[in-house]
Design an enzyme around this catalytic site. Structure first.
Site, PDB file in Angstrom:
ATOM      1  CG  HIS B  36      -1.820  -1.086   1.422  1.00  0.00           C
ATOM      2  ND1 HIS B  36      -1.673  -2.051   2.389  1.00  0.00           N
ATOM      3  CD2 HIS B  36      -2.944  -1.416   0.734  1.00  0.00           C
ATOM      4  CE1 HIS B  36      -2.683  -2.914   2.304  1.00  0.00           C
ATOM      5  NE2 HIS B  36      -3.459  -2.561   1.302  1.00  0.00           N
ATOM      6  CD  GLN B  60     -13.852  -5.674  -1.559  1.00  0.00           C
ATOM      7  OE1 GLN B  60     -14.267  -4.538  -1.751  1.00  0.00           O
ATOM      8  NE2 GLN B  60     -12.614  -6.027  -1.868  1.00  0.00           N
ATOM      9  CD  GLN B 149      -0.073  -7.405 -12.243  1.00  0.00           C
ATOM     10  OE1 GLN B 149      -0.708  -6.426 -12.620  1.00  0.00           O
ATOM     11  NE2 GLN B 149      -0.203  -8.607 -12.777  1.00  0.00           N
ATOM     12  CB  VAL B 177       5.635  -4.393  -2.444  1.00  0.00           C
ATOM     13  CG1 VAL B 177       6.796  -4.300  -1.451  1.00  0.00           C
ATOM     14  CG2 VAL B 177       5.492  -3.093  -3.227  1.00  0.00           C
ATOM     15  CB  SER B 187      -3.995  -6.867   4.932  1.00  0.00           C
ATOM     16  OG  SER B 187      -3.772  -5.657   4.246  1.00  0.00           O
TER      17      SER B 187
END
Lengths: 284, 284
Positions: B36, B60, B149, B177, B187
């Site tokens: 992030h 979601q 991505q 990353v 997360s």
């Protein structure tokens, strides 16, 4: 007035107004009449640049014959739009709006899309409306968009869409423009013969009779509707629906005591489908 | 850095940048990690004001337990966001995003929403994503929005939504990353025990093995997938899906000869669902 056909050209023209001035937007399906021109004049008075779109949106027609018969005259429309102060006429082709690979749908749920027009034109009608209006709002990014009260349910649906999707556009509703005999202006009126046109005036007359009844203290929805229905049946008008609904929720109203109610009608004359409505307020 | 919780407050803060400067937007569900922060730094370098949203979007999540277990630590997130150059942290409550009466849905159709995550989390997953992202874009009106991505299918879906609804926002995709051992930042990683975390590194290792196989000339999709599958099964990793799809259409790829393909994996370790992917290019 500039006429543009692609989204990039449209955005390029509007770029100078971003943040600086306000963009007013009048979405139409063409076949312009005084009702549309009044929307454009309202935008002209309030906004720095006025965009009108002309796009006969195929996805909101349930009836292919209705779509095919929908009047189109871009040359005349362009003259009228210019006369009403439109700066940018956006007239995209179908492939500019729905390019290959397009799959998105914007839909709402509940009585505001399921009642009246939703029930009679099918649930796809307002799905077509909300999808194309959200696309047009994406293309134009208007500060204000102008809609006519004649399409009262469409106005309610667009307001809900804008609220639900947090679209930063103010929806301005403009009163229905009428002919001297009360007939609501509509692109479809030009498809009526003179005789049919004269008979169609009874549609608005029926709504005024109901309004008078309410002013005289009638509060029972059935009685109010019956007043209008009698005018229509006396004139042999083929009614598709005639309903009294809450003007906000579009749920049926039984007794006219609380907030405003919408008396909405759809009728067919000479094969032409016509709608009209009046907002009824309970007597204070 | 300002923290705001309502749409009017957010818009008020962003008003000076309309038309004048560019607004960069990083939508997140909080529990911020380097992935992030990299998105925020990219926005910081390109845009005049950087907005990050933190909203764990209930619509979601197909699994209520997954939603309940999703990590939340706003205080820590705020510190990290500020350190990465975020100007405005938008952290609305659920009722600000989905007020009473909300009914809208933005949905796409076809393989990009039905394959992989769509097949395994249900069609409602991406409907939840497209609806909330279109709302967030309405709230922020970003010039650019930044996505990782790592969520390759989400990126493809958001790109399609923006194109289909003509939303005037540029989607910027930032490479995944990774931790030093190759594990994609997520997360959800913090929910892994140290032992599970060590085992999870085999997920990205499996993707690299497949990438090496392609570099060595293997073009048969089944063979490419088998290379990755062996790494996962050798390490007793519970695979939900492992598929090679066209990176644009998300249709299955049989032979890797044309455009880039996406090798995407979802696996469950210690009850934690993890996803990763690599883009494979046919050897020139």
């Amino acid at each position: 007035m500039k006429i543009v056909r692609t989204v990039p050209d449209l955005r390029e023209l509007l770029r100078p107004y971003r943040g600086e001035g306000s963009v007013g937007f009048v979405p139409t399906m063409g076949a312009l009449h005084e009702g549309h021109l009044e929307l454009a004049r309202r935008a002209r008075a309030a906004d720095d640049v006025v965009v009108m779109s002309i796009f006969v949106n195929p996805t909101q027609f349930n009836d292919p014959a209705d779509l095919a018969a929908y009047p189109r005259d871009e040359h005349k429309d362009a003259e009228l739009a210019a006369s009403a102060g439109v700066d940018v006429l956006f007239a995209p082709g179908v492939a500019e709006v729905y390019p290959p690979g397009f799959t998105a749908t914007v839909s709402l749920h509940g009585p505001i899309v399921e009642a009246l027009e939703g029930a009679h034109r099918g649930v796809g009608h307002f799905q077509g409306v909300t999808t194309v209006v959200s696309k047009l709002f994406g293309m134009v990014s208007p500060d204000r968009a102008y809609f006519g009260q004649k399409d009262a349910q469409q106005v309610r649906v667009v307001r809900a869409m804008v609220a639900d999707l947090n679209i930063p556009t103010e929806i301005v509703v403009v009163p229905t423009v009428r002919e001297p005999d009360g007939m609501a202006m509509s692109s479809r009126n030009r498809r009526l013969s003179p005789f049919e046109r004269a008979r169609a005036a009874h549609i608005s007359a029926a709504l005024w009779e109901a309004e008078v009844a309410v002013a005289n203290g009638i509060v029972d929805a059935g009685a109010v509707v019956q007043v209008a229905r009698k005018v229509l049946s006396d004139n042999a008008i083929d009614v598709e629906y005639l309903e009294l609904v809450d003007a906000d929720t579009f749920l049926p109203v039984r007794v006219l005591v609380a907030g405003p109610a919408l008396l909405a009608v759809a009728a067919v004359i000479g094969g032409v489908r016509l709608i009209d409505n009046v907002v009824l307020h309970p007597r204070a």
